[in-house]
Design a protein around this motif. Structure first.
Motif, PDB file in Angstrom:
ATOM      1  N   VAL A   1      53.956 100.458  35.270  1.00 35.49           N
ATOM      2  CA  VAL A   1      55.108  99.556  35.233  1.00 35.49           C
ATOM      3  C   VAL A   1      55.325  99.048  33.803  1.00 35.49           C
ATOM      4  CG1 VAL A   1      55.971  97.315  35.991  1.00 35.49           C
ATOM      5  CG2 VAL A   1      54.959  98.881  37.645  1.00 35.49           C
TER       6      VAL A   1
ATOM      7  N   VAL B   1      44.076 113.483  43.236  1.00 32.25           N
ATOM      8  CA  VAL B   1      44.731 114.375  42.280  1.00 32.25           C
ATOM      9  C   VAL B   1      45.795 113.653  41.461  1.00 32.25           C
ATOM     10  CG1 VAL B   1      45.910 116.593  42.019  1.00 32.25           C
ATOM     11  CG2 VAL B   1      44.498 116.165  44.041  1.00 32.25           C
TER      12      VAL B   1
ATOM     13  N   LEU C   1      58.194 101.155  43.374  1.00 33.93           N
ATOM     14  CA  LEU C   1      57.963 101.227  41.931  1.00 33.93           C
ATOM     15  C   LEU C   1      59.245 100.899  41.170  1.00 33.93           C
ATOM     16  CD1 LEU C   1      55.511 101.945  40.278  1.00 33.93           C
ATOM     17  CD2 LEU C   1      56.317 104.291  40.172  1.00 33.93           C
TER      18      LEU C   1
ATOM     19  N   ARG D   1      45.181 112.621  27.946  1.00 39.23           N
ATOM     20  CA  ARG D   1      44.707 111.481  28.749  1.00 39.23           C
ATOM     21  C   ARG D   1      43.180 111.478  28.814  1.00 39.23           C
ATOM     22  NH1 ARG D   1      46.965 109.608  34.739  1.00 39.23           N
ATOM     23  NH2 ARG D   1      45.239 108.233  35.261  1.00 39.23           N
TER      24      ARG D   1
ATOM     25  N   LEU E   1      48.809 101.145  38.555  1.00 36.46           N
ATOM     26  CA  LEU E   1      50.258 101.004  38.593  1.00 36.46           C
ATOM     27  C   LEU E   1      50.748  99.976  37.575  1.00 36.46           C
ATOM     28  CD1 LEU E   1      51.201 101.225  42.340  1.00 36.46           C
ATOM     29  CD2 LEU E   1      51.738 102.803  40.502  1.00 36.46           C
TER      30      LEU E   1
ATOM     31  N   LEU F   1      54.447 110.995  35.557  1.00 36.26           N
ATOM     32  CA  LEU F   1      53.518 112.119  35.694  1.00 36.26           C
ATOM     33  C   LEU F   1      52.190 111.818  35.020  1.00 36.26           C
ATOM     34  CD1 LEU F   1      55.776 115.239  35.105  1.00 36.26           C
ATOM     35  CD2 LEU F   1      54.387 114.767  37.120  1.00 36.26           C
ATOM     36  N   ILE F   2      52.262 111.328  33.788  1.00 42.23           N
ATOM     37  CA  ILE F   2      51.038 111.213  33.002  1.00 42.23           C
ATOM     38  C   ILE F   2      50.231 109.971  33.372  1.00 42.23           C
ATOM     39  CG2 ILE F   2      50.111 111.136  30.657  1.00 42.23           C
ATOM     40  CD1 ILE F   2      52.729 112.386  29.727  1.00 42.23           C
ATOM     41  N   LEU F   3      50.906 108.881  33.656  1.00 41.01           N
ATOM     42  CA  LEU F   3      50.192 107.606  33.775  1.00 41.01           C
ATOM     43  C   LEU F   3      49.893 107.202  35.213  1.00 41.01           C
ATOM     44  CD1 LEU F   3      52.156 105.596  31.083  1.00 41.01           C
ATOM     45  CD2 LEU F   3      49.867 106.551  30.882  1.00 41.01           C
ATOM     46  N   ARG F   4      50.405 107.931  36.180  1.00 37.23           N
ATOM     47  CA  ARG F   4      50.285 107.444  37.559  1.00 37.23           C
ATOM     48  C   ARG F   4      48.831 107.499  38.034  1.00 37.23           C
ATOM     49  NH1 ARG F   4      52.298 112.670  40.895  1.00 37.23           N
ATOM     50  NH2 ARG F   4      51.747 114.153  39.280  1.00 37.23           N
ATOM     51  N   PRO F   5      48.549 106.707  39.054  1.00 36.29           N
ATOM     52  CA  PRO F   5      47.215 106.747  39.651  1.00 36.29           C
ATOM     53  C   PRO F   5      47.022 108.047  40.428  1.00 36.29           C
ATOM     54  CG  PRO F   5      48.438 104.772  40.317  1.00 36.29           C
ATOM     55  CD  PRO F   5      49.402 105.680  39.650  1.00 36.29           C
ATOM     56  N   PHE F   6      45.798 108.261  40.845  1.00 37.12           N
ATOM     57  CA  PHE F   6      45.516 109.450  41.635  1.00 37.12           C
ATOM     58  C   PHE F   6      46.328 109.440  42.918  1.00 37.12           C
ATOM     59  CE2 PHE F   6      41.641 109.476  39.070  1.00 37.12           C
ATOM     60  CZ  PHE F   6      41.622 110.808  38.714  1.00 37.12           C
ATOM     61  N   ASN F   7      46.736 110.602  43.360  1.00 37.24           N
ATOM     62  CA  ASN F   7      47.399 110.805  44.653  1.00 37.24           C
ATOM     63  C   ASN F   7      48.692 110.006  44.780  1.00 37.24           C
ATOM     64  OD1 ASN F   7      45.094 112.238  45.241  1.00 37.24           O
ATOM     65  ND2 ASN F   7      44.105 110.471  46.179  1.00 37.24           N
ATOM     66  N   PHE F   8      49.286 109.657  43.652  1.00 40.98           N
ATOM     67  CA  PHE F   8      50.507 108.862  43.706  1.00 40.98           C
ATOM     68  C   PHE F   8      51.684 109.755  43.360  1.00 40.98           C
ATOM     69  CE2 PHE F   8      53.710 105.931  42.180  1.00 40.98           C
ATOM     70  CZ  PHE F   8      53.626 104.896  43.091  1.00 40.98           C
ATOM     71  N   ASP F   9      52.418 110.159  44.368  1.00 36.13           N
ATOM     72  CA  ASP F   9      53.590 111.004  44.134  1.00 36.13           C
ATOM     73  C   ASP F   9      54.849 110.207  44.383  1.00 36.13           C
ATOM     74  OD1 ASP F   9      52.259 113.448  43.573  1.00 36.13           O
ATOM     75  OD2 ASP F   9      51.731 113.567  45.697  1.00 36.13           O
TER      76      ASP F   9
ATOM     77  N   MET G   1      49.045 104.639  26.756  1.00 33.78           N
ATOM     78  CA  MET G   1      47.654 104.959  27.072  1.00 33.78           C
ATOM     79  C   MET G   1      46.723 104.321  26.058  1.00 33.78           C
ATOM     80  SD  MET G   1      46.543 108.846  27.754  1.00 33.78           S
ATOM     81  CE  MET G   1      48.048 109.552  28.334  1.00 33.78           C
TER      82      MET G   1
ATOM     83  N   ASN H   1      56.952 104.964  47.718  1.00 32.44           N
ATOM     84  CA  ASN H   1      56.421 104.808  46.366  1.00 32.44           C
ATOM     85  C   ASN H   1      57.553 104.667  45.346  1.00 32.44           C
ATOM     86  OD1 ASN H   1      53.820 104.990  47.232  1.00 32.44           O
ATOM     87  ND2 ASN H   1      53.518 107.112  46.608  1.00 32.44           N
TER      88      ASN H   1
ATOM     89  N   GLY I   1      45.364 104.106  34.400  1.00 34.07           N
ATOM     90  CA  GLY I   1      45.449 104.828  35.655  1.00 34.07           C
ATOM     91  C   GLY I   1      45.857 103.942  36.807  1.00 34.07           C
TER      92      GLY I   1
END
Lengths: 545, 362, 414
Positions: free
Chosen positions: A419, B77, A343, B88, A415, A491-499, A393, A339, A413
């Motif tokens: 970006v 999550v 990215l 948000r 990618l 942290l704030i803008l990433r999609p779910f489960n995207f680490d 946002m 990721n 939410g």
């Protein structure tokens, strides 16, 4: 004003319409999130505003100033000094320093702050060593208060100086030929040449690098919050997080943006009519051969920032990793690494592409129009990422609303939005590097191409870009590294489960599990270091063949 | 420069350029494909529940995995700070994909509920799992774990009988001995908000002024740093959350464990209003399209299995009364907690921050 | 003014070996800013002005200029006088603030017109050559031929390499070429697309003088052979006289005079122009009946008629008669004065201060006794005889009719 207008009007008629339009459109896109923040400055003040403005602002400003001066001053000395040494002097390990001095850039400032605190901590390795050496009992704890504003300023200086080093080094190498050798022939000593000729010549690069350093210092939150240093940025977050007053936070950000804009404008104005173009290519200069004490001093001077900004933090992270990795590292690291890499490289490629369009349009349009507009697009670097995130946002949600009428989120939410946020945030890094590259090529080659019937586009691809590839790759690497370690936006803008590796490192550090965060942090730094080294190898192979 | 070598450079340069160009192309292709692939993750239909969480704990991932295994409901999550997540949520409005908001203090949940970002939900399981004082009366949010803000002191240098209340930290005999982190930390904010609610603004301000005057050093670092400094003798008492000491005592680093051995915990205000307790908790968002799944997640999080995992992994106190504590917490013993309404912590948070700034608690 | 018809047969060195261009190419001299534009004007500028941002003084202003098809125009003047700016304006690299530029009758810059450089069909040779360092010489030359079929492109490149005498060097890269070769590649590159106008910015400034002479002759030949319209910016009078059909002298952003090189030498408009084209003596003079009263005595001249006040006279070094004794025995009349009236009489006594060999001639600096303290210094050319050394006394006298009156009155007395 009227005179200026009359002077511009003919030039406006001669604008390369397509390029100017493309550049202005890109700037407009990139500044929408910033405009959201700027407009916030005119919204009615939130409840926290009066409180912050009266009780806190003077102290915040003072601390910000101390950090900026300390970090900027140190970065300036280290960056310019090392750049001069590796380009103009010959001493042992010069080739190694030539690329290794970029490495501290890979260390996120907050991570360096954590490692220094950990290193000198009462249970840290330094105290252990001292206890072991002195034979003191396990109770003989020492107390060094390292979490101080002066120390933090030094840490910033040690990890951020590579911005100045990179840009200045490129400039010394590029223009090395004529002016410096001319000065040498005139019998000037190295110090005199450095101070009287090299520094003034290097000014655009030094200023660009310094601007990046200062903007990084201004927007940092992680390190200052951990060291308990209140700055303008902690003020922004205090209004937002602690007092729930986002309006005040945005208003403070807008002020910060305005200050940066004024500073950037002043630099431009002060530079005035002086030109820093250089014609022709630079050939390698004859370096000063340093011997004995001078050589030793040069090695020490180059080792210092490398040790302080890279080796020590990485060493500490290594110690922690050795202890915590078995419990922390699992297969998810692979996914996070992928990721991070995808990215960072995607964002870097896009960012440099946009930067090239902006810089090239500014170069061929003959009016201050595009280059001034591009300055606006650079403001994103100065304000805290979390505030940009709010702007992004709002902007992206606006598009979503327009598309779906507010029933669904297409871009938010995703990618793509993330970006885009990176572009807003890091355009300054890409643009400044690319623009410096253009300055180095000089204007004549492009002009020659045009008089030979080549359109601007053809000129860009056939002449400018091939000559610019070092600058473009360097810009790409800078943005890549920046995105790799970026936090608040991700942290704030990433999609779910995207680490990413950076978010994982931060999450653990933020719950005071700094040792556990070390493996991810080390991977971030490692990836960045590999990219720096590979880039260097490519360049040096090319030069040696 | 030698003509021959010069020529070679250029040749190499051009060949290299072509090679690099194709490399860059390949790279862009991979990047695009990668981005498309990464953007996957079904957040809409299907059996899912989407969570915005401020809890960054590794254990939480494990708990979500078990929930999915047990129910077949996918958990998606995003973690960030509560304030960022609330912003948000607010911006996304009705279109927000989030179903559940998890924070690390009741104040933020209260703030989100006030803004209409949370919806009231009820279930008999939830009411059975979470005692009334750890949840919103209307059901906007439910506590998941308790955190007690306690005093950690040095065994050799402090007589515990002289340390009984938060108030002691402000008395002159503790001058130069107190360690505490910055007021930008939410745990300090909620503690002071609690004191304001209990003792009134003036008393709280007197207390905060006294603490600032007694500080061994200006506030910096985290709770763990304060604890280590007590061990090192920089100060004698630190105001921290329980799990930081518990974590240090269970650290894989022997130095950390040795430091923890010198320290002991004191629950303040046992004869007065009780020790300050905050909760990390969760609520269902107003925009949720998977309310049923969201409620099932909350029920699971407050159930026996998850509560035990929370306690074990992070040394937090479970909210569910009959769940066993970890051995360290057992060792420290039962304590009397402040039972005041947790929603005041949110209501008074800004007030507390202004007070901190007035008295110079940075 | 134009009464001075004397043609000197003794010309300064630079005039030797002038490549006299094909007379058909040479057009009649037109004064600057002539009102009507003949149809064979290749390039025409009307009232062009340009001020760079950040500067207050105009780089160029009020430029009226036309260049005929096939004409070679030289642009000269001290550095910073706006020559290069003028070139860049024509090339389309700068936008004029005012005025209009036409190429072959088509407006390319002006109030309602703008043609970008790539569509002007104007070739340019840059002062630093601006060769593309990443392309070989041949690729540099081919660069402007991209719209041509490959075969044709290669053929033309070969041809043009031949033309500039670089056959066989096409695969070299710029840094592998000497300065002179680089210059030729730059010229070849500019010529390859067969531009309507060729602009050259200081083409010789980066070359040593031996190389320069050779290249200058070659360039003159190439210009003649291709019959191309060209503007050359040059700062050396010799260069421009060797190459240009007409020369525009610029100062402070304006054209001071635009004429053929000979005319400029003989009849410079003012001191600036006069000094630009070779060494000269400027004398303040008062018109009298039948001549001028100067510090070195009375000079009979019909041009004094109808003048008043103080004027400045321009006397080239070859415009003097020198004798070694007071009786006017010609030891070495500077130029064949033959039976010019007045020649042969004794002139003013003067002391030789400095002697410099210059080709066949010797150029000497004299100090003339004028009555006022210090005297007046004159530069005079003499032939190989007599042998003069520093300290010798000679008698000097201007040749009547050789002088030229500069424009503009001078305030004050002689």
């Amino acid at each position: 004003m009227e005179v200026a207008l009359r002077r511009w009007l003919p030039a406006v008629r001669a604008l390369p319409v397509g390029w100017t339009a493309a550049a202005l459109l890109l700037v407009a896109l990139l500044t929408v999130p910033l405009a959201v923040v700027a407009v916030g400055a005119f919204a009615p003040a939130g409840e926290a505003w009066g409180h912050v403005a009266t009780t806190l602002l003077p102290e915040y400003l003072l601390h910000t100033l101390i950090l900026a001066l300390g970090a900027g001053g140190l970065a300036l000395v280290l960056g310019v000094g090392t750049a001069w040494l590796v380009t103009m002097c010959d001493f042992p390990l010069r080739g190694f320093f030539h690329w290794a001095l970029v490495l501290p850039l890979a260390v996120p400032a907050y991570m360096a702050a954590y490692t220094y605190a950990g290193m000198l901590d009462v249970t840290g390795p330094v105290q252990r060593l001292v206890r072991w050496l002195t034979g003191a009992g396990p109770d003989a704890f020492l107390y060094w208060n390292v979490m101080r504003i002066e120390v933090l300023a030094l840490i910033f200086g040690f990890v951020l100086y590579p911005y100045i080093f990179l840009l200045t080094r490129a400039l010394f190498e590029g223009r090395s030929g004529r002016a410096l050798e001319a000065a040498r022939i005139m019998g000037r000593g190295p110090w005199s040449i450095f101070l009287r000729i090299a520094l003034p010549l290097a000014r655009p690069a030094v200023v660009a690098g310094l601007a990046l350093v200062l903007m990084e210092v201004l927007n940092d939150y992680g390190a200052v919050a951990y060291y308990g240093v209140t700055t303008f940025t902690t003020g922004i977050f205090r209004s937002w997080f602690a007092m729930g007053d986002l309006d005040t936070a945005i208003r403070l950000s807008a002020i910060l943006m305005l200050v940066v804009l004024v500073v950037l404008g002043m630099e431009r104005w002060q530079r005035g009519a002086a030109r820093y173009d250089e014609a022709g290519g630079g050939r390698p200069v004859t370096r000063y051969r340093l011997r004995g004490g001078a050589a030793a001093a040069a090695v020490v001077f180059c080792f210092l920032p490398l040790v302080m900004g890279f080796l020590l933090p990485v060493g500490q992270l290594g110690l922690w990793t050795a202890r915590t990795a078995p419990a922390v590292v699992d297969l998810s690291f692979l996914r996070m690494a992928l990721n991070s890499f995808v990215l960072a490289s995607g964002a870097a490629a896009l960012c440099v592409g946009v930067a090239v369009v902006l810089a090239y349009a500014g170069r061929i349009d003959r009016t201050p129009l595009t280059s001034s507009a591009a300055k606006l697009a650079m403001l994103g670097y100065s304000i805290p990422g979390a505030v940009i995130a709010v702007g992004v946002m709002v902007a992206v949600l606006g598009v979503d609303r327009a598309l779906t009428g507010g029933t669904a989120l297409i871009l938010t939410g995703g990618l793509g939005a993330l970006v885009f946020a990176y572009l807003v945030r890091f355009m300054a890094v890409g643009y400044l590097s690319v623009e410096a590259g253009f300055t180095r090529i000089g204007a004549n080659l492009g002009s020659a191409s045009r008089t030979l019937g080549a359109s601007p586009l053809r000129t860009l691809f056939r002449i400018e870009l091939p000559l610019l590839r070092r600058a473009v790759l360097a810009a790409g690497v800078l943005v890549f590294i920046d995105v790799l370690k970026e936090l608040p936006l991700t942290l704030i803008l990433r999609p779910f489960n995207f680490d990413t590796l950076a978010t994982r490192a931060f999450e653990l550090a933020s719950i005071e599990q700094v040792p556990q965060s070390a493996p991810a942090a080390l991977l971030v730094i490692g990836a960045a270091a590999v990219v720096v080294a590979v880039l260097h190898r490519t360049f040096s192979l090319e030069a040696r063949q | 420069m030698n003509v021959l070598t010069g020529r070679a450079i250029r040749r190499g340069g051009r060949a290299g350029l072509r090679r690099r160009r194709s490399l860059v192309g390949l790279f862009l292709l991979v990047a695009a494909a990668g981005l498309a692939a990464c953007a996957g993750g079904d957040t809409g239909g299907g059996d899912v529940v989407n969570v915005y969480s401020h809890r960054h704990y590794e254990a939480d991932r494990e708990i979500f995995r078990r929930f999915t295994a047990a129910t077949g409901i996918e958990v998606n999550v995003v973690t960030a700070s509560a304030d960022e997540l609330i912003t948000r949520l607010r911006n996304e409005g009705a279109a927000s994909p989030a179903d559940v908001l998890i924070t690390v203090d009741a104040g933020r949940l209260h703030r989100a509920a006030e803004e209409g970002l949370l919806q009231p939900v009820r279930s008999s399981d939830l009411e059975a799992n979470v005692p009334a004082r750890f949840r919103d009366p209307a059901g906007h949010w439910y506590g998941l774990t308790q955190r007690a803000r306690v005093l950690v002191y040095h065994r050799d240098r402090v007589d515990p009988s002289t340390l009984t209340s938060y108030g002691d930290l402000a008395s002159p005999e503790w001058s130069g001995r107190v360690l505490v982190r910055s007021s930008s930390n939410v745990y300090n904010q909620s503690l002071l908000a609690g004191l304001i609610a209990r003792d009134g603004l003036e008393a709280a301000e007197r207390w905060a002024t006294g603490v600032v005057a007694n500080l061994a050093r200006a506030p910096r670092g985290g709770d763990t740093d304060q604890i280590k400094l007590v061990a090192a003798g920089v100060g004698d008492v630190a105001l921290v959350n329980t799990y930081y000491l518990a974590r240090l005592a269970g650290s894989s680093d022997p130095e950390d464990r040795r430091a923890a051995e010198r320290l002991a915990v004191r629950f303040p205000d046992q004869s007065g209003g009780g020790t300050h307790v905050n909760v990390s908790g969760a609520g269902v968002t107003a925009s949720s399209r998977n309310v049923e799944n969201a409620v099932r997640l909350l029920e699971y999080l407050t159930g026996d299995e998850a509560q035990r995992l929370f306690a074990e992994a992070n040394q937090e106190y479970p909210v569910k009364p009959d769940v066993p504590w970890t051995s360290i917490l057992e060792e420290w013993g039962e304590f009397r907690a402040d039972t005041a309404d947790l929603s005041v912590l949110g209501a008074l948070n800004a007030e507390a921050v202004r007070l901190f700034d007035r008295v110079g608690w940075r | 003014m134009r009464g001075a018809t004397t043609v000197n047969d003794s010309v300064p060195d630079g005039f030797d070996g002038v490549t006299v261009a094909d007379p058909a190419r040479r057009t009649t001299c037109r004064g600057a800013g002539s009102a009507t534009a003949p149809s064979n004007d290749m390039l025409r500028l009307d009232g062009v002005a340009k001020t760079y941002s950040g500067t207050s003084a105009a780089a160029v202003s009020g430029i009226d200029l036309s260049v005929a098809d096939g004409e070679v125009l030289g642009l000269v003047g001290e550095s910073g006088c706006g020559k290069s700016t003028l070139l860049r304006l024509v090339a389309g690299l700068e936008v004029p603030d005012r005025g209009a530029i036409r190429l072959a009758g088509q407006p390319v810059a002006g109030p309602r017109a703008w043609t970008p450089p790539e569509r002007r069909g104007v070739g340019m040779v840059f002062q630093d050559f601006a060769l593309f360092p990443h392309l070989s010489a041949a690729s540099n030359i081919m660069y402007g031929l991209f719209s041509m079929p490959r075969v044709e492109r290669l053929a033309r490149t070969d041809r043009i390499l031949d033309l500039v005498g670089l056959s066989g060097l096409g695969s070299r890269f710029p840094h592998q070429l000497s300065g002179g070769q680089q210059q030729r590649v730059a010229l070849a590159r500019a010529l390859a697309p067969e531009p309507r106008v060729l602009l050259m910015d200081e083409p010789f400034s980066n070359l040593d003088s031996a190389l320069k002479r050779g290249l200058r002759a070659e360039l003159a030949e190439i210009l003649g052979r291709t019959g191309i319209t060209a503007i050359l910016v040059v700062h050396d009078a010799e260069d421009v006289m060797a190459l240009a059909d007409r020369v525009a002298v610029m100062r402070a952003g304006r054209i001071r005079q635009i004429e053929s090189p000979d005319f400029l030498y003989q009849q410079p408009r003012d001191e600036y122009v006069a000094r630009f084209f070779g060494e000269t003596n400027i004398l303040h003079a008062r018109p009298r009946e039948g001549g001028f009263e100067t510090a070195i005595g009375f000079i009979p001249c019909a041009m004094a008629a109808g003048r008043s006040g103080t004027v400045r006279l321009c006397l080239r070094p070859e415009h003097f008669h020198l004798s070694i004794d007071a009786n006017g025995n010609a030891g070495g009349c500077a130029s064949g004065c033959g039976d010019v009236p007045g020649c042969g009489k004794a002139g003013r006594p003067a002391v030789v201060r400095h002697v410099r060999q210059s080709g066949l001639h010797r150029r000497i600096v004299l100090m003339v006794e004028t009555g006022s303290p210090g005297g007046a210094s004159l530069t005079v050319d003499v032939g190989p005889e007599p042998h003069l050394v520093e300290g010798d006394t000679v008698y000097v006298q201007p040749k009547p009719g050789c002088l030229h009156v500069l424009q503009g009155e001078v305030a004050g007395e002689v």
